[in-house]
Design a protein around this motif. Structure first.
Motif, PDB file in Angstrom:
ATOM      1  N   HIS A   1       0.841  -1.203   0.000  1.00  0.00           N
ATOM      2  CA  HIS A   1       0.000   0.000   0.000  1.00  0.00           C
ATOM      3  C   HIS A   1       0.875   1.252   0.000  1.00  0.00           C
ATOM      4  CE1 HIS A   1      -3.103  -2.558   2.471  1.00  0.00           C
ATOM      5  NE2 HIS A   1      -3.071  -2.913   1.200  1.00  0.00           N
ATOM      6  N   ALA A   2       1.850   1.262   0.904  1.00  0.00           N
ATOM      7  CA  ALA A   2       2.724   2.433   1.027  1.00  0.00           C
ATOM      8  C   ALA A   2       3.477   2.693  -0.269  1.00  0.00           C
ATOM      9  CB  ALA A   2       3.701   2.228   2.181  1.00  0.00           C
ATOM     10  N   GLY A   3       3.890   1.612  -0.931  1.00  0.00           N
ATOM     11  CA  GLY A   3       4.621   1.767  -2.183  1.00  0.00           C
ATOM     12  C   GLY A   3       3.803   2.462  -3.252  1.00  0.00           C
ATOM     13  N   ARG A   4       2.515   2.223  -3.278  1.00  0.00           N
ATOM     14  CA  ARG A   4       1.654   2.901  -4.257  1.00  0.00           C
ATOM     15  C   ARG A   4       1.689   4.414  -4.048  1.00  0.00           C
ATOM     16  NH1 ARG A   4      -2.943   0.260  -7.249  1.00  0.00           N
ATOM     17  NH2 ARG A   4      -2.898  -1.966  -6.762  1.00  0.00           N
ATOM     18  N   PHE A   5       1.515   4.844  -2.813  1.00  0.00           N
ATOM     19  CA  PHE A   5       1.515   6.281  -2.537  1.00  0.00           C
ATOM     20  C   PHE A   5       2.877   6.894  -2.839  1.00  0.00           C
ATOM     21  CE2 PHE A   5      -2.109   4.965   0.101  1.00  0.00           C
ATOM     22  CZ  PHE A   5      -3.041   5.930  -0.257  1.00  0.00           C
ATOM     23  N   SER A   6       3.936   6.174  -2.487  1.00  0.00           N
ATOM     24  CA  SER A   6       5.281   6.697  -2.738  1.00  0.00           C
ATOM     25  C   SER A   6       5.543   6.854  -4.227  1.00  0.00           C
ATOM     26  CB  SER A   6       6.313   5.759  -2.103  1.00  0.00           C
ATOM     27  OG  SER A   6       7.622   6.214  -2.331  1.00  0.00           O
ATOM     28  N   ARG A   7       5.202   5.826  -5.024  1.00  0.00           N
ATOM     29  CA  ARG A   7       5.451   5.891  -6.463  1.00  0.00           C
ATOM     30  C   ARG A   7       4.577   6.935  -7.144  1.00  0.00           C
ATOM     31  NH1 ARG A   7       5.761   0.408  -5.557  1.00  0.00           N
ATOM     32  NH2 ARG A   7       3.591   0.076  -6.188  1.00  0.00           N
ATOM     33  N   ALA A   8       3.406   7.209  -6.557  1.00  0.00           N
ATOM     34  CA  ALA A   8       2.514   8.215  -7.134  1.00  0.00           C
ATOM     35  C   ALA A   8       2.949   9.637  -6.792  1.00  0.00           C
ATOM     36  CB  ALA A   8       1.085   7.984  -6.646  1.00  0.00           C
ATOM     37  N   GLY A   9       3.998   9.756  -5.991  1.00  0.00           N
ATOM     38  CA  GLY A   9       4.496  11.081  -5.632  1.00  0.00           C
ATOM     39  C   GLY A   9       3.677  11.776  -4.554  1.00  0.00           C
ATOM     40  N   VAL A  10       2.899  10.999  -3.800  1.00  0.00           N
ATOM     41  CA  VAL A  10       2.117  11.574  -2.703  1.00  0.00           C
ATOM     42  C   VAL A  10       3.015  11.647  -1.474  1.00  0.00           C
ATOM     43  CG1 VAL A  10       0.085  11.314  -1.247  1.00  0.00           C
ATOM     44  CG2 VAL A  10      -0.002  10.604  -3.653  1.00  0.00           C
ATOM     45  N   GLY A  11       3.354  12.846  -1.045  1.00  0.00           N
ATOM     46  CA  GLY A  11       4.300  12.993   0.056  1.00  0.00           C
ATOM     47  C   GLY A  11       3.683  12.970   1.434  1.00  0.00           C
ATOM     48  N   HIS A  12       2.373  13.235   1.525  1.00  0.00           N
ATOM     49  CA  HIS A  12       1.695  13.304   2.830  1.00  0.00           C
ATOM     50  C   HIS A  12       0.386  12.522   2.718  1.00  0.00           C
ATOM     51  CE1 HIS A  12       0.363  16.072   6.429  1.00  0.00           C
ATOM     52  NE2 HIS A  12       0.166  14.791   6.671  1.00  0.00           N
ATOM     53  N   VAL A  13       0.247  11.503   3.562  1.00  0.00           N
ATOM     54  CA  VAL A  13      -0.919  10.621   3.511  1.00  0.00           C
ATOM     55  C   VAL A  13      -1.667  10.674   4.835  1.00  0.00           C
ATOM     56  CG1 VAL A  13      -1.725   8.243   3.173  1.00  0.00           C
ATOM     57  CG2 VAL A  13       0.277   9.078   1.914  1.00  0.00           C
ATOM     58  N   ALA A  14      -2.977  10.768   4.757  1.00  0.00           N
ATOM     59  CA  ALA A  14      -3.822  10.667   5.945  1.00  0.00           C
ATOM     60  C   ALA A  14      -4.306   9.232   6.079  1.00  0.00           C
ATOM     61  CB  ALA A  14      -5.006  11.619   5.835  1.00  0.00           C
ATOM     62  N   ASP A  15      -3.997   8.603   7.204  1.00  0.00           N
ATOM     63  CA  ASP A  15      -4.489   7.262   7.511  1.00  0.00           C
ATOM     64  C   ASP A  15      -5.709   7.455   8.411  1.00  0.00           C
ATOM     65  OD1 ASP A  15      -4.957   4.635   8.126  1.00  0.00           O
ATOM     66  OD2 ASP A  15      -2.960   4.227   8.947  1.00  0.00           O
ATOM     67  N   LEU A  16      -6.886   7.410   7.809  1.00  0.00           N
ATOM     68  CA  LEU A  16      -8.123   7.794   8.497  1.00  0.00           C
ATOM     69  C   LEU A  16      -8.819   6.563   9.078  1.00  0.00           C
ATOM     70  CD1 LEU A  16      -9.395  10.408   5.874  1.00  0.00           C
ATOM     71  CD2 LEU A  16      -8.022  10.788   7.940  1.00  0.00           C
ATOM     72  N   GLY A  17      -8.710   6.429  10.382  1.00  0.00           N
ATOM     73  CA  GLY A  17      -9.174   5.227  11.054  1.00  0.00           C
ATOM     74  C   GLY A  17      -8.003   4.270  11.148  1.00  0.00           C
ATOM     75  N   CYS A  18      -6.912   4.755  11.733  1.00  0.00           N
ATOM     76  CA  CYS A  18      -5.621   4.046  11.647  1.00  0.00           C
ATOM     77  C   CYS A  18      -5.536   2.829  12.543  1.00  0.00           C
ATOM     78  CB  CYS A  18      -4.480   5.000  11.963  1.00  0.00           C
ATOM     79  SG  CYS A  18      -4.434   5.567  13.693  1.00  0.00           S
ATOM     80  N   GLY A  19      -6.489   2.648  13.476  1.00  0.00           N
ATOM     81  CA  GLY A  19      -6.388   1.505  14.374  1.00  0.00           C
ATOM     82  C   GLY A  19      -5.100   1.570  15.174  1.00  0.00           C
ATOM     83  N   ILE A  20      -4.400   0.459  15.269  1.00  0.00           N
ATOM     84  CA  ILE A  20      -3.156   0.419  16.040  1.00  0.00           C
ATOM     85  C   ILE A  20      -1.965   0.970  15.255  1.00  0.00           C
ATOM     86  CG2 ILE A  20      -3.919  -1.525  17.445  1.00  0.00           C
ATOM     87  CD1 ILE A  20      -2.155  -3.307  15.620  1.00  0.00           C
ATOM     88  N   GLY A  21      -2.202   1.378  13.999  1.00  0.00           N
ATOM     89  CA  GLY A  21      -1.155   2.056  13.241  1.00  0.00           C
ATOM     90  C   GLY A  21      -0.342   1.195  12.307  1.00  0.00           C
ATOM     91  N   GLY A  22      -0.834   0.029  11.918  1.00  0.00           N
ATOM     92  CA  GLY A  22      -0.063  -0.859  11.052  1.00  0.00           C
ATOM     93  C   GLY A  22       0.241  -0.257   9.691  1.00  0.00           C
ATOM     94  N   ASP A  23      -0.766   0.270   9.012  1.00  0.00           N
ATOM     95  CA  ASP A  23      -0.536   0.888   7.710  1.00  0.00           C
ATOM     96  C   ASP A  23       0.268   2.184   7.851  1.00  0.00           C
ATOM     97  OD1 ASP A  23      -1.758  -0.398   5.208  1.00  0.00           O
ATOM     98  OD2 ASP A  23      -3.339  -0.674   6.689  1.00  0.00           O
ATOM     99  N   SER A  24       0.026   2.930   8.911  1.00  0.00           N
ATOM    100  CA  SER A  24       0.790   4.160   9.144  1.00  0.00           C
ATOM    101  C   SER A  24       2.266   3.847   9.299  1.00  0.00           C
ATOM    102  CB  SER A  24       0.277   4.874  10.400  1.00  0.00           C
ATOM    103  OG  SER A  24      -1.015   5.388  10.219  1.00  0.00           O
ATOM    104  N   LEU A  25       2.561   2.746   9.989  1.00  0.00           N
ATOM    105  CA  LEU A  25       3.949   2.335  10.171  1.00  0.00           C
ATOM    106  C   LEU A  25       4.619   2.096   8.827  1.00  0.00           C
ATOM    107  CD1 LEU A  25       5.076  -0.214  12.873  1.00  0.00           C
ATOM    108  CD2 LEU A  25       6.086  -0.239  10.598  1.00  0.00           C
ATOM    109  N   ALA A  26       3.918   1.405   7.923  1.00  0.00           N
ATOM    110  CA  ALA A  26       4.485   1.127   6.605  1.00  0.00           C
ATOM    111  C   ALA A  26       4.658   2.407   5.799  1.00  0.00           C
ATOM    112  CB  ALA A  26       3.593   0.147   5.852  1.00  0.00           C
ATOM    113  N   LEU A  27       3.704   3.324   5.880  1.00  0.00           N
ATOM    114  CA  LEU A  27       3.804   4.600   5.168  1.00  0.00           C
ATOM    115  C   LEU A  27       4.988   5.415   5.679  1.00  0.00           C
ATOM    116  CD1 LEU A  27      -0.002   5.434   5.195  1.00  0.00           C
ATOM    117  CD2 LEU A  27       1.346   5.107   3.118  1.00  0.00           C
ATOM    118  N   ALA A  28       5.121   5.471   6.991  1.00  0.00           N
ATOM    119  CA  ALA A  28       6.226   6.235   7.570  1.00  0.00           C
ATOM    120  C   ALA A  28       7.574   5.596   7.250  1.00  0.00           C
ATOM    121  CB  ALA A  28       6.036   6.347   9.080  1.00  0.00           C
TER     122      ALA A  28
END
Length: 405
Positions: free
Chosen positions: A90-117
């Protein structure tokens, strides 16, 4: 876990105690562990909290690997959390698309946020539940570009943010029990809100793999993901994080990497024909994405029966998208005759697979009362609409070559 228990757990004493515990094992003596910690002067609430976290960390290794040893969890948060390997995609998609700032809305314990960061993106992680938000903040402490806000997804200020990731809550907890929501309209945040964000930014939305396909908006990329043979999610992608020309995708992740089957839309099923020398069971992601026809045509295979997800062919092939079986022989469908045939072959251990048959494999196995020394696989299905019982031999599955999107 309530707020008071979390405060106690996050104290220096609580964290030191948690990190000092031996790794949780299935054979852990819970009563003995509680007694030992109480004798050392720790409060009952802290003992309960650290032992619960130790158990959750052990379970979380399947999703987070070595990272689990320094993370905190809730039961519901761990159950819904994305596997770190998939979150990295998931994080790789945002990175390759040139999205520098992502909102993880409903992040739970932060698993996806961890990968994005971890791929050096700026992350604003929002969680409506106070305790879960605090746990996410703890888990994201090593990342300077990640911040957690205790807010509803709908209330987060999105100015200056180029993309959003949402994993709507598909479960509710009441009276200490968690119940899965069957109606997508009850998700939090709502799908109308999640999909509506695509009008202003790049968006990815994680849904359950069995989500009704009618809720998938037209013109988006829908990707079903399986890990180790289990279909774990449906990702719906909009804008810059969706790939042009791809409407349906089946991503199969295994020990050797990832492979993907893609198409612009659902594929037409292959023709139906008689049983060949080999039988193939498509991966669940391929079935969910309705790409069975493309898989069949790519390997000269055909459908064994209309509407049933088995392929057959006269020539063996290897594919990460299907498990192959060599057909050994046909056996009687009648249960009494089937029992006699299996006993005559000295079969005592039997794997039963079925599609298009209303047989209960566990109940049938019990009724067969097999006691032989040999093991075998039996497939109960239909051939051109007729019930068949097939004795088959599992073939090695193709090694997966990394080609993830």
């Amino acid at each position: 876990m309530d707020r008071a228990e979390l405060v106690e757990l996050l104290s220096p004493e609580g964290l030191r105690l948690l990190d000092s515990l031996p790794e949780w094992q299935a054979k852990t003596d819970i009563v003995g562990a509680v007694s030992d910690l109480r004798r050392r002067g720790h409060s009952p609430s802290l003992v309960a909290a650290v032992l619960t976290q130790s158990k959750l960390r052990a379970r979380a290794k399947a999703k987070f690997g070595d990272f689990a040893a320094r993370m905190l969890f809730t039961e519901a948060g761990l159950e819904q959390a994305t596997r770190l390997r998939v979150a990295a995609l998931h994080a790789g998609r945002f990175s390759r698309a040139g999205v520098g700032h992502v909102a993880d809305l409903g992040c739970g314990i932060g698993g996806d946020s961890l990968a994005l960061a971890a791929v050096d993106l700026e992350v604003t992680s929002a969680e409506a539940d106070e305790v879960t938000a605090a746990i996410a903040a703890y888990n994201l402490t090593p990342f300077e570009k990640a911040r957690v806000v205790h807010e509803r997804a709908e209330d987060v200020h999105l100015g200056g943010i180029g993309g959003a990731w949402l994993d709507p809550a598909r479960r509710v907890t009441s009276g200490g029990r968690t119940r899965r929501l069957s109606d997508a309209s009850d998700y939090t945040p709502s799908l109308d809100f999640a999909f509506g964000l695509a009008d202003r930014m790049a968006v990815g939305v994680k849904l359950g793999p069995g989500t009704d396909r009618d809720v998938i908006p037209p013109g988006v990329e829908a990707q079903w993901v399986s890990v180790g043979g289990d279909v774990v999610e449906l990702g719906v992608w909009f804008g810059a994080v969706a790939r042009p020309g791809i409407g349906r995708a089946a991503l199969v992740v295994g020990d050797h990497g990832a492979d993907e089957l893609t198409a612009a839309a659902d594929s037409e099923d292959a023709p139906v024909g008689p049983l060949g020398e080999y039988l193939y069971e498509p991966d669940g992601a391929v079935i969910r994405a309705r790409l069975i026809g493309d898989l069949a045509r790519g390997h000269g295979a055909w459908m064994l029966s209309s509407g049933i997800a088995y392929l057959t062919a006269d020539t063996a092939f290897e594919s990460p998208f299907a498990q192959g079986f060599r057909v050994l022989e046909r056996l009687p469908v009648d249960e009494r005759q089937l029992r006699q045939a299996l006993r005559a072959r000295d079969i005592g251990t039997l794997e039963i697979k079925k599609r298009g048959s209303d047989v209960d494999p566990a109940a049938l196995r019990t009724r067969l009362k097999l006691q032989g020394a040999a093991s075998a696989t039996l497939v109960m299905t239909r051939e051109e609409g007729r019930h068949v019982a097939l004795l088959v031999e599992r073939m090695p599955r193709a090694g997966q070559v990394s080609s993830a999107p």
